[in-house]
Write a protein that holds these residues in place. Structure first.
Motif, PDB file in Angstrom:
ATOM      1  N   TYR A 156      -7.046 -10.910  -7.090  1.00 39.06           N
ATOM      2  CA  TYR A 156      -7.249 -11.566  -5.806  1.00 39.06           C
ATOM      3  C   TYR A 156      -7.059 -13.068  -5.904  1.00 39.06           C
ATOM      4  O   TYR A 156      -7.252 -13.668  -6.958  1.00 39.06           O
ATOM      5  CB  TYR A 156      -8.638 -11.236  -5.268  1.00 39.06           C
ATOM      6  CG  TYR A 156      -8.741  -9.795  -4.825  1.00 39.06           C
ATOM      7  CD1 TYR A 156      -8.607  -9.462  -3.483  1.00 39.06           C
ATOM      8  CD2 TYR A 156      -8.919  -8.779  -5.750  1.00 39.06           C
ATOM      9  CE1 TYR A 156      -8.670  -8.139  -3.073  1.00 39.06           C
ATOM     10  CE2 TYR A 156      -8.972  -7.453  -5.346  1.00 39.06           C
ATOM     11  CZ  TYR A 156      -8.855  -7.138  -4.016  1.00 39.06           C
ATOM     12  OH  TYR A 156      -8.903  -5.832  -3.615  1.00 39.06           O
ATOM     13  N   ALA A 165     -11.541  -5.831  -0.855  1.00 41.65           N
ATOM     14  CA  ALA A 165     -11.616  -4.368  -0.911  1.00 41.65           C
ATOM     15  C   ALA A 165     -12.950  -3.909  -0.337  1.00 41.65           C
ATOM     16  O   ALA A 165     -13.948  -4.612  -0.415  1.00 41.65           O
ATOM     17  CB  ALA A 165     -11.479  -3.910  -2.350  1.00 41.65           C
ATOM     18  N   VAL A 174     -10.069   0.724   4.507  1.00 39.21           N
ATOM     19  CA  VAL A 174      -9.040   0.224   3.601  1.00 39.21           C
ATOM     20  C   VAL A 174      -9.383  -1.196   3.147  1.00 39.21           C
ATOM     21  O   VAL A 174      -8.939  -1.645   2.108  1.00 39.21           O
ATOM     22  CB  VAL A 174      -7.633   0.310   4.252  1.00 39.21           C
ATOM     23  CG1 VAL A 174      -7.554  -0.512   5.517  1.00 39.21           C
ATOM     24  CG2 VAL A 174      -6.536  -0.132   3.297  1.00 39.21           C
ATOM     25  N   ASN A 175     -10.208  -1.886   3.949  1.00 41.27           N
ATOM     26  CA  ASN A 175     -10.471  -3.286   3.632  1.00 41.27           C
ATOM     27  C   ASN A 175     -11.725  -3.782   4.338  1.00 41.27           C
ATOM     28  O   ASN A 175     -12.299  -3.066   5.175  1.00 41.27           O
ATOM     29  CB  ASN A 175      -9.298  -4.153   4.086  1.00 41.27           C
ATOM     30  CG  ASN A 175      -9.060  -4.044   5.578  1.00 41.27           C
ATOM     31  OD1 ASN A 175      -9.762  -3.313   6.271  1.00 41.27           O
ATOM     32  ND2 ASN A 175      -8.088  -4.758   6.084  1.00 41.27           N
ATOM     33  N   LEU A 181       0.834  -1.202   0.000  1.00 37.91           N
ATOM     34  CA  LEU A 181       0.000   0.000   0.000  1.00 37.91           C
ATOM     35  C   LEU A 181       0.871   1.255   0.000  1.00 37.91           C
ATOM     36  O   LEU A 181       0.614   2.224  -0.722  1.00 37.91           O
ATOM     37  CB  LEU A 181      -0.930  -0.022   1.222  1.00 37.91           C
ATOM     38  CG  LEU A 181      -1.873   1.163   1.411  1.00 37.91           C
ATOM     39  CD1 LEU A 181      -2.783   1.340   0.203  1.00 37.91           C
ATOM     40  CD2 LEU A 181      -2.719   0.989   2.660  1.00 37.91           C
ATOM     41  N   ASN A 237      -5.182  -5.385  -0.357  1.00 42.59           N
ATOM     42  CA  ASN A 237      -6.056  -6.491   0.044  1.00 42.59           C
ATOM     43  C   ASN A 237      -5.683  -7.882  -0.465  1.00 42.59           C
ATOM     44  O   ASN A 237      -5.809  -8.846   0.292  1.00 42.59           O
ATOM     45  CB  ASN A 237      -7.505  -6.152  -0.310  1.00 42.59           C
ATOM     46  CG  ASN A 237      -8.032  -5.058   0.607  1.00 42.59           C
ATOM     47  OD1 ASN A 237      -7.995  -5.203   1.812  1.00 42.59           O
ATOM     48  ND2 ASN A 237      -8.480  -3.951   0.031  1.00 42.59           N
ATOM     49  N   GLN A 265     -10.144 -14.997  -1.585  1.00 41.01           N
ATOM     50  CA  GLN A 265     -10.826 -13.703  -1.659  1.00 41.01           C
ATOM     51  C   GLN A 265     -11.924 -13.683  -2.716  1.00 41.01           C
ATOM     52  O   GLN A 265     -12.954 -13.044  -2.523  1.00 41.01           O
ATOM     53  CB  GLN A 265      -9.841 -12.574  -1.930  1.00 41.01           C
ATOM     54  CG  GLN A 265      -9.009 -12.234  -0.711  1.00 41.01           C
ATOM     55  CD  GLN A 265      -7.553 -12.511  -0.974  1.00 41.01           C
ATOM     56  OE1 GLN A 265      -7.203 -13.553  -1.512  1.00 41.01           O
ATOM     57  NE2 GLN A 265      -6.706 -11.572  -0.597  1.00 41.01           N
ATOM     58  N   ARG A 320     -14.323  -1.540  -1.644  1.00 41.35           N
ATOM     59  CA  ARG A 320     -14.959  -1.042  -2.870  1.00 41.35           C
ATOM     60  C   ARG A 320     -15.477  -2.234  -3.678  1.00 41.35           C
ATOM     61  O   ARG A 320     -14.834  -3.266  -3.758  1.00 41.35           O
ATOM     62  CB  ARG A 320     -13.956  -0.278  -3.729  1.00 41.35           C
ATOM     63  CG  ARG A 320     -13.268   0.872  -3.034  1.00 41.35           C
ATOM     64  CD  ARG A 320     -12.184   1.429  -3.943  1.00 41.35           C
ATOM     65  NE  ARG A 320     -12.765   1.945  -5.167  1.00 41.35           N
ATOM     66  CZ  ARG A 320     -12.877   3.253  -5.428  1.00 41.35           C
ATOM     67  NH1 ARG A 320     -12.430   4.143  -4.580  1.00 41.35           N
ATOM     68  NH2 ARG A 320     -13.415   3.663  -6.557  1.00 41.35           N
ATOM     69  N   GLN A 333      -6.388  -0.133  -2.706  1.00 40.93           N
ATOM     70  CA  GLN A 333      -7.075  -1.288  -2.136  1.00 40.93           C
ATOM     71  C   GLN A 333      -6.718  -2.581  -2.861  1.00 40.93           C
ATOM     72  O   GLN A 333      -6.614  -3.632  -2.248  1.00 40.93           O
ATOM     73  CB  GLN A 333      -8.595  -1.051  -2.160  1.00 40.93           C
ATOM     74  CG  GLN A 333      -8.978   0.198  -1.393  1.00 40.93           C
ATOM     75  CD  GLN A 333     -10.271   0.078  -0.633  1.00 40.93           C
ATOM     76  OE1 GLN A 333     -11.072  -0.813  -0.869  1.00 40.93           O
ATOM     77  NE2 GLN A 333     -10.474   0.974   0.315  1.00 40.93           N
ATOM     78  N   ASP A 334      -6.513  -2.463  -4.169  1.00 39.02           N
ATOM     79  CA  ASP A 334      -6.161  -3.668  -4.930  1.00 39.02           C
ATOM     80  C   ASP A 334      -4.705  -4.075  -4.733  1.00 39.02           C
ATOM     81  O   ASP A 334      -4.319  -5.189  -5.078  1.00 39.02           O
ATOM     82  CB  ASP A 334      -6.469  -3.465  -6.418  1.00 39.02           C
ATOM     83  CG  ASP A 334      -7.953  -3.598  -6.711  1.00 39.02           C
ATOM     84  OD1 ASP A 334      -8.675  -4.096  -5.818  1.00 39.02           O
ATOM     85  OD2 ASP A 334      -8.403  -3.200  -7.802  1.00 39.02           O
ATOM     86  N   ALA A 349     -13.532  -3.514  -7.210  1.00 41.84           N
ATOM     87  CA  ALA A 349     -12.180  -4.060  -7.161  1.00 41.84           C
ATOM     88  C   ALA A 349     -11.912  -4.956  -8.366  1.00 41.84           C
ATOM     89  O   ALA A 349     -12.820  -5.571  -8.916  1.00 41.84           O
ATOM     90  CB  ALA A 349     -11.991  -4.855  -5.874  1.00 41.84           C
ATOM     91  N   LYS A 381      -8.978   2.676  -5.691  1.00 38.93           N
ATOM     92  CA  LYS A 381      -9.025   1.321  -6.241  1.00 38.93           C
ATOM     93  C   LYS A 381      -7.614   0.738  -6.286  1.00 38.93           C
ATOM     94  O   LYS A 381      -7.385  -0.408  -5.875  1.00 38.93           O
ATOM     95  CB  LYS A 381      -9.623   1.415  -7.646  1.00 38.93           C
ATOM     96  CG  LYS A 381      -9.931   0.102  -8.317  1.00 38.93           C
ATOM     97  CD  LYS A 381     -10.768   0.413  -9.567  1.00 38.93           C
ATOM     98  CE  LYS A 381     -11.109  -0.793 -10.388  1.00 38.93           C
ATOM     99  NZ  LYS A 381     -10.053  -1.568 -10.966  1.00 38.93           N
TER     100      LYS A 381
END
Lengths: 434, 298
Positions: free
Chosen positions: A361, A351, A150-151, A56, A344, A365, A353, A340-341, A356, A337
């Motif tokens: 992932y 995410a 954030v997640n 991140l 996560n 996930q 969001r 978070q991508d 995502a 995006k």
């Protein structure tokens, strides 16, 4: 010693001391207060977690290469240790530019004390459209936004060692009630797995207890976090404790001395078959090169198949920070995006969001993202700071720590309910989970 | 004539500098120690909860709540138990080590350093060290018991609420015995050689010599070590925080831990201050008689 030498020594010593102080003061006065730095506090210290936060920060530094990121990681799962450090810092006006926090009640003391800046402008239409309403509301106080998620971690997850279950003919998909789960544990015990269930230290036990509460019904969970479970003889409360007592007969005896990740690692080594833990545990399997669906798998905690238990990490903009611009830049990256991508997939969460990029992932996930869209109910975790007042969370941890050693249901139930009554004025949020 | 000289002296440069430096330290100590203690008492009489300071004085409510709080009472009991076991054991072990070292052993300095070493380490370091040793599955204690065939002695140690506090006490004794030894050794060494020689001439030897001549003369050292250990036992925080965090349950919770959790984790500032005040009074109950007797002796 010759008086003259003594004198010379004294002068040299004085010169060193005065010079040192002089230089020190000059440096402090002349150096701008690290104009381009971002200081953040978080409790992501285990292997998988550290890799995730580094990813991140890498996104942040691609965007702002000149900003020095100062991380202050504080060991201690679920942030128990860090919150004790952050509060005095914030109170003293020495808050870092942003710090990890759980969405919900955990931010309330800061909000009440007017120590957070409203960040409505960061929550633009794009972000609002991308984040589910319930998650959005967990970042709000009195109709304004004070944090960005954030997640999303799921807390009601049972992790299992696939080989152990396959060898003993146990189909995890059938373990939807506690009686079936305990029957599977008996099968494993007969097959020589001494402690089919692995559990860790105090907060891990409290985390597990919270899932028992959810497993007896979403309505009961709602009452519980609204401070309405005040009778020590409440049948549902005792039912939850009853399940927990049975559960403990399958748990490793050294649980109190294990960190959460050590307990999870017992599944990787094959010493245990099941572990109730939030889906941050996925990071541990990831760094151990284990494959979801091949070496390990998950299912929802029995009785909670239609629920998604929420543990949401967020960051905020404390009032009067040293680098307000960088603080806001960080929040935008956290909510983005790209941020978070990056974070996560490694962290094991999904995410916050909905837009995502699922291709990034892992297998777990992807399944979690599908579940998140499919479940009927969501509940904010208490142990992870969202659902109930902080004082209750701290007390719950101690009460459960006693319970897992003495298994005294009525003592635990009465301690829990009487404390709820005692701090009834602190339950200021009214949750509606259905 | 004489009087004039004195009054002139008050205004010398040295005098002014001395008084200036004295004033600074009085102000700093006054603010950071005495005013802070007073402020803590004021907070304990208020209803401050949450991060916003509130000085709405509600009287002794917090103290009344303390009396009905099982966690506070458990912590207090643990604190008392800690003092009752830890202090005498440490004193005896320290005295024993001091007497051993007083036997004109070779390489005395080496032994002295070995015994004192634990005390020089940070509590955080030794806290972690003991936590690993006590670990039921991987710790060195259970591992050694297993290797030596004493498996029946294996235990959960700090994770077993019935013995956790005693495990904490054992490790604290380990850490403080060297300190007590040093104080006793200094006391023994300060006894004039002539006293001992006189006793030896009179036929006293070994046990008698210690019982009748040496131990009665190290009362002051004993008293000093006693007070220091008592005060530590009351306010030990870092070591226990690292070792057990007060758990399992409240098995090793003592007042400073309760105070910390109530104040900073649960943001009950007034309540935490009330615990701090009780702790302060307990420490004073030990320190004041000590200071009083020290001044009287002088």
């Amino acid at each position: 010693m010759e008086p003259r030498i003594k004198m010379a020594l004294a002068i040299i010593l004085t010169a060193i001391i005065v010079g040192g102080i002089g230089i020190g003061v000059t440096v402090i006065v002349l150096t701008p207060p690290e104009a381009d730095a971002l200081e953040i506090y978080h409790w992501w210290t285990s292997g998988g977690e550290k890799a995730a936060v580094d990813a991140l920060i890498a996104v942040f530094q691609t965007e702002y290469p000149d900003v020095t990121v100062i991380q202050s990681p504080v060991t201690g799962g679920a942030g128990y240790t860090m919150m004790g450090i952050i509060k005095p810092l914030v109170l003293a006006g020495e808050a870092p530019d942003a710090f990890q926090m759980h969405a919900g009640y955990e931010g309330k003391p800061y909000f009440d004390a007017d120590l957070l800046e409203s960040i409505d402008h960061i929550w633009d239409e794009d972000l609002k459209a991308a984040v589910p309403d319930v998650v959005e509301s967990m970042n709000m106080f009195n109709g304004h936004y004070y944090s960005v998620p954030v997640n999303i971690h799921r807390v009601n997850v049972v992790w299992y060692n696939k080989d152990l279950l396959d060898d003993n003919g146990i189909d995890p998909a059938t373990l939807t009630t506690w009686s079936k789960f305990f029957a599977a544990c008996d099968t494993l015990k007969l097959a020589g797995v001494t402690n089919p269930v692995q559990m860790g230290e105090t907060w891990t036990a409290a985390h597990t207890f919270e899932q028992f509460i959810a497993s007896v019904g979403i309505d009961f969970y709602e009452d519980w976090i609204n401070g309405e479970v005040t009778s020590a003889t409440d049948t549902k409360l005792l039912e939850a404790f009853g399940y927990f007592e049975t559960y403990m007969s399958y748990v490793n005896p050294d649980h109190a001395a294990l960190t959460w990740d050590d307990a999870t690692k017992r599944l990787i080594t094959g010493d245990g078959a099941f572990n109730i833990m939030g889906d941050w545990a996925n990071g541990e399997f990831f760094i151990a090169n284990k494959t979801y669906g091949v070496d390990y798998g998950t299912f929802a905690v029995p009785g909670t198949g239609a629920m998604y238990g929420l543990c949401i990490d967020c960051f905020q903009h404390p009032r009067g920070v040293s680098h307000p611009t960088n603080s806001e830049r960080w929040l935008k990256i956290v909510a983005s995006k790209a941020g978070q991508d990056a974070f996560n997939p490694i962290k094991g969460s999904i995410a916050a969001r909905t837009d995502a990029d699922t291709t990034k992932y892992g297998a777990y996930q992807k399944a979690a993202i599908i579940d998140f869209g499919a479940v009927t109910y969501m509940f904010p975790s208490v142990v992870h700071g969202s659902g109930a007042p902080e004082a209750f969370k701290v007390k719950l941890s101690a009460i459960i720590s006693s319970f897992v050693t003495n298994l005294d249901e009525s003592a635990a139930a009465s301690a829990l309910t009487s404390y709820t009554t005692q701090i009834s004025d602190e339950y200021t949020k009214v949750w509606s989970l259905d | 004539m004489k009087r004039k000289r004195i009054s002139r002296k008050i205004f010398t440069k040295d005098r002014i500098i001395i008084q200036f430096i004295f004033l600074i330290s009085v102000l700093l100590v006054g603010y950071f120690v005495y005013i802070s203690i007073g402020w803590n008492v004021v907070v304990s009489l208020s209803d401050w909860e949450g991060l916003v300071p509130s000085y709405n004085i509600v009287g002794f409510d917090q103290y009344i709540n303390l009396l009905g709080d099982p966690v506070f009472l458990t912590s207090l009991m643990n604190n008392i138990l800690l003092m009752l076991i830890f202090v005498p054991c440490t004193l005896f072990l320290g005295l024993f080590l001091a007497i051993l070292l007083d036997q004109k052993v070779r390489k005395e300095a080496v032994f002295r350093t070995i015994y004192l070493l634990p005390f020089t380490l940070s509590f955080v370091v030794t806290g972690f060290l003991w936590r690993w040793m006590y670990n039921p599955s991987m710790g060195v204690i259970n591992t050694l018991l297993e290797i030596t065939g004493l498996e029946f002695l294996k235990s959960g140690w700090i994770t077993d609420p019935n013995i956790a506090l005693f495990c904490v006490i054992v490790s604290l004794i380990w850490q403080f015995a060297g300190y007590a030894m040093l104080i006793f050794l200094a006391g023994i060494r300060s006894i004039p050689e002539s006293h001992i020689m006189a006793a030896e001439v009179d036929g006293a030897s070994g046990f008698q010599l210690y019982k009748r001549v040496i131990i009665p003369q190290i009362k002051a050292s004993t008293f000093t070590a006693f007070v220091v250990l008592m005060v530590f036992a009351l306010k030990a925080f870092d070591f226990i925080y690292i070792l057990t965090g007060g758990g399992p349950g409240y098995a090793t919770e003592i007042l400073p831990l309760t105070m910390y959790k109530e104040t900073f984790a649960m943001t009950h500032f007034a309540y935490g201050s009330a615990i701090a005040t009780v702790l302060f009074l307990l420490v004073m109950a030990i320190v004041v008689p000590y200071l009083y007797s020290t001044y009287r002796r002088k």
